[in-house]
Design an enzyme around this catalytic site. Structure first.
Site, PDB file in Angstrom:
ATOM      1  N   ILE A  17       0.828  -1.273   0.072  1.00 37.14           N
ATOM      2  CA  ILE A  17       0.024  -0.098  -0.057  1.00 37.14           C
ATOM      3  C   ILE A  17       0.916   1.203   0.021  1.00 37.14           C
ATOM      4  CG2 ILE A  17      -0.258   0.286   2.635  1.00 37.14           C
ATOM      5  CD1 ILE A  17      -2.856   0.921  -0.136  1.00 37.14           C
ATOM      6  N   GLY A  18       1.924   1.085   0.576  1.00 37.18           N
ATOM      7  CA  GLY A  18       3.078   2.487   0.338  1.00 37.18           C
ATOM      8  C   GLY A  18       3.528   2.719   1.821  1.00 37.18           C
ATOM      9  N   LYS A  19       3.459   1.579   2.623  1.00 41.95           N
ATOM     10  CA  LYS A  19       4.080   1.941   4.100  1.00 41.95           C
ATOM     11  C   LYS A  19       5.645   2.317   4.109  1.00 41.95           C
ATOM     12  CE  LYS A  19       3.419  -2.021   5.588  1.00 41.95           C
ATOM     13  NZ  LYS A  19       3.095  -2.879   4.351  1.00 41.95           N
ATOM     14  N   GLU A 143       8.616   0.848  10.776  1.00 45.27           N
ATOM     15  CA  GLU A 143       7.531   0.195   9.500  1.00 45.27           C
ATOM     16  C   GLU A 143       7.406  -1.019  10.057  1.00 45.27           C
ATOM     17  OE1 GLU A 143       6.979  -0.990   5.336  1.00 45.27           O
ATOM     18  OE2 GLU A 143       8.722   0.144   5.731  1.00 45.27           O
ATOM     19  N   ILE A 151      -1.166 -13.388  10.845  1.00 46.81           N
ATOM     20  CA  ILE A 151      -0.682 -13.973  12.069  1.00 46.81           C
ATOM     21  C   ILE A 151       0.684 -13.687  12.436  1.00 46.81           C
ATOM     22  CG2 ILE A 151      -0.187 -16.277  13.135  1.00 46.81           C
ATOM     23  CD1 ILE A 151      -2.661 -17.396  11.531  1.00 46.81           C
ATOM     24  N   ALA A 244       1.056   9.611  -6.972  1.00 50.48           N
ATOM     25  CA  ALA A 244       1.812  10.758  -7.122  1.00 50.48           C
ATOM     26  C   ALA A 244       2.587  10.302  -8.382  1.00 50.48           C
ATOM     27  CB  ALA A 244       2.789  11.310  -6.350  1.00 50.48           C
ATOM     28  N   CYS A 380      27.966  -6.038 -11.339  1.00 51.08           N
ATOM     29  CA  CYS A 380      28.235  -7.189 -10.859  1.00 51.08           C
ATOM     30  C   CYS A 380      28.459  -8.099 -11.846  1.00 51.08           C
ATOM     31  CB  CYS A 380      27.095  -7.351  -9.555  1.00 51.08           C
ATOM     32  SG  CYS A 380      27.629  -8.939  -8.334  1.00 51.08           S
ATOM     33  N   HIS A 505      27.872  -2.493  -6.367  1.00 49.79           N
ATOM     34  CA  HIS A 505      26.685  -2.204  -6.645  1.00 49.79           C
ATOM     35  C   HIS A 505      26.669  -0.550  -6.328  1.00 49.79           C
ATOM     36  CE1 HIS A 505      24.642  -6.006  -7.434  1.00 49.79           C
ATOM     37  NE2 HIS A 505      25.570  -6.503  -6.640  1.00 49.79           N
ATOM     38  N   GLU A 507      24.587   1.620  -7.170  1.00 49.94           N
ATOM     39  CA  GLU A 507      23.138   2.052  -6.933  1.00 49.94           C
ATOM     40  C   GLU A 507      22.642   2.218  -5.523  1.00 49.94           C
ATOM     41  OE1 GLU A 507      22.833  -2.522  -7.617  1.00 49.94           O
ATOM     42  OE2 GLU A 507      24.096  -0.964  -8.134  1.00 49.94           O
TER      43      GLU A 507
END
Length: 535
Positions: A17-19, A143, A151, A244, A380, A505, A507
């Site tokens: 959902i975008g937490k 979060e 559960i 957005a 990599c 990496h 990024e």
């Protein structure tokens, strides 16, 4: 013990959902007030970390400076907060239970029957507080992965409920992220999912202080009042976060809803004047599309963009740095490289990965780059493919990696010496930040403008030094090595517009306000290539 404030972010109705973006955005807003913020991601799965999870199921594995393989949301936190998080910031059920069992085996519980409450919940609280104490952050964003009602997440919610009682309600608040669907057939939004989700959360003993309503379109005040009434929260605490154009717009959208002011008052923190000017400038730069370049990413998991989320965002950061827009062409590595498909591509990028599937397509991309002078960036496994194909094109027939062929005639890529005796797969690769020495007069040195840099790694195989001089004699340039000159970190081709492969990496260290040097150099090459084509 340092006293931090905690903001716990939960999710309801549906997953994804975008937490993570909501949590990172709140953190970014608080940073604009001058608040020191750190973040924690709780993943309720039993895996110890994300290292052995399938990218199709879980998305990218993000690697921290200290070498932990974590959930991709830590990447969002690092990019939004502009901080380096430790691996301990990713708490999993596996880590919690492993720690408790170790203590039980040592006799730490003095013969007690080890149970979810209090032993598991105490361990969760201890891990959360440890991050707060180590970072000395004013606010810790926590979060909780999954959806309320799962559960797996129940022990974590119970622990965080206890944390609120122990730390005091003025030091712990809860933000619940829900989905408000729009039924086009009825022509209206529906709040029932949010009501049920909040009711589920309250059944655990937690009442949300703020409800963030995710929706396709903006919702009006009448809807906010309805949600506030049925969910028993302040109307000002019902915040809308519509879809957005860019995830980087979310902090600005939430700020317009006065989230920062509300949170500071709720946590009884000193009111400060926010400054999101720099972030607004970043968002504006990301919107520029007067000039576009197209980068083809030849990958194994392109059906799920989240598998390459840090690469995607790094390309956007670099494009914004140059005032252009980047369009990404996702190319399946399993398929033969179709010349028609990449006719309009201005540059190619081969990301990392594991296993033989898709290697032929990656090797085709290397050959195409060399023969057609297309800028190519290998990361990599991408770098390893560049070495393999270069070797094959220069007389080393049968060149390969021992990852794909243990009996390769020319094993130009081989398993690292310290990896040969390892049997367990999880957390045993070369992981985390290592220094890299750069050679003057190379693309890498020109990009970094430094002699020594530090980058994050995640690999088992490496350039085989038995072929180092042989391939250098054929024209391959070793532009980056470990400080002792033993491990090859970066390779280049000098007679090429832009051909660079790195074993690490990059990024993972790019930021929207500070694009990574190699990505900046790569996008500049793509711009030059497109301009040359249009002359």
């Amino acid at each position: 013990m340092y006293l931090s404030k905690y903001i716990v972010v939960t999710g309801g109705v549906v997953s994804s959902i975008g937490k993570g973006i909501s949590s990172a955005s709140i953190g970014r807003i608080l940073r604009s007030y001058g608040v020191d913020v750190t973040a924690i991601k709780i993943d309720p799965y039993l895996n110890w970390d994300s290292g052995t999870l399938n990218p199709y199921q879980h998305g990218e594995v993000f690697v921290t400076e200290d070498g932990m393989e974590t959930d991709l949301d830590l990447g969002h936190y690092e990019r939004f907060l502009d901080v380096n998080l430790s691996g301990e910031s990713n708490i999993t059920t596996g880590k919690v239970y492993s720690s408790v069992i170790k203590k039980e085996r040592k006799g730490s519980y003095l013969g007690s029957c080890v149970q979810i409450i209090p032993h598991i919940t105490d361990e969760i609280k201890s891990m959360v507080r440890k991050i707060a104490n180590e970072t000395q952050a004013e606010v810790v964003m926590v979060e909780v992965g999954g959806t309320v009602g799962d559960i797996e997440s129940q022990p974590f919610l119970e622990a965080l409920r206890q944390l609120r009682n122990e730390e005091g309600p003025e030091n712990v608040m809860f933000v619940h992220v829900t989905y408000v669907p729009y039924l086009r057939a009825a022509g209206e939004f529906k709040t029932k999912p949010t009501q049920h989700s909040t009711k589920e959360l309250r059944s655990t003993g937690i009442t949300p202080d703020v409800i963030i309503c995710r929706s396709e379109l903006p919702i009006d005040n009448h809807l906010k009042e309805k949600i506030a009434h049925f969910c028993d929260v302040d109307v000002k605490a019902v915040v809308n976060a519509p879809d957005a154009h860019s995830i980087y717009e979310v902090p600005l959208n939430l700020n317009r809803e006065n989230v920062g002011d509300y949170i500071l008052k709720r946590l009884k923190m000193e009111a400060r004047k926010p400054d999101l000017y720099e972030w607004s400038r970043i968002v504006d730069s990301l919107k520029k599309d007067d000039f576009k370049v197209t980068v083809g990413i030849v990958g194994k998991y392109v059906e799920l963009e989240d598998a390459y989320i840090s690469i995607r965002e790094s390309l956007k950061h670099a494009a914004a740095h140059h005032g252009v827009k980047v369009d990404i062409e996702w190319i399946k590595a399993e398929e033969s490289l179709n010349p028609d498909r990449i006719r309009d591509v201005d540059a190619l990028l081969i990301p990392g990965g594991f296993g033989e599937r898709g290697i032929s397509g990656k090797l085709d991309a290397v050959r195409h780059s060399i023969e057609n002078q297309i800028p190519l960036f290998g990361i990599c496994l991408g770098m390893q493919c560049m070495v393999i194909e270069f070797a094959r094109m220069n007389g080393f027939e049968g060149a390969n990696s021992t990852e794909f062929n243990e009996n390769a005639k020319h094993p130009v890529i081989d398993i690292m010496l310290e990896q040969k005796q390892i049997k367990n797969m999880g957390g045993t690769m070369r992981l985390g930040a290592y220094p890299c020495k750069l050679k003057e007069g190379t693309l890498a040195h020109e990009a970094y403008k430094e002699d020594l840099v530090s980058e994050r790694h995640r690999h088992r195989y490496e350039f085989n030094n038995d072929y180092r001089q042989l391939l250098e004699d054929k024209g391959l340039v070793i532009s980056g090595t470990s400080p002792d000159n033993f491990l090859v970190e970066i390779v280049e081709l000098p007679d090429h517009p832009w051909f660079l492969g790195c074993q690490f990496h990059p990024e993972f260290k790019s930021r929207p306000n500070n694009a990574h040097p190699i990505f900046r150099s790569f996008i500049k090459a793509a711009i030059d290539k497109k301009k040359a084509k249009n002359v």
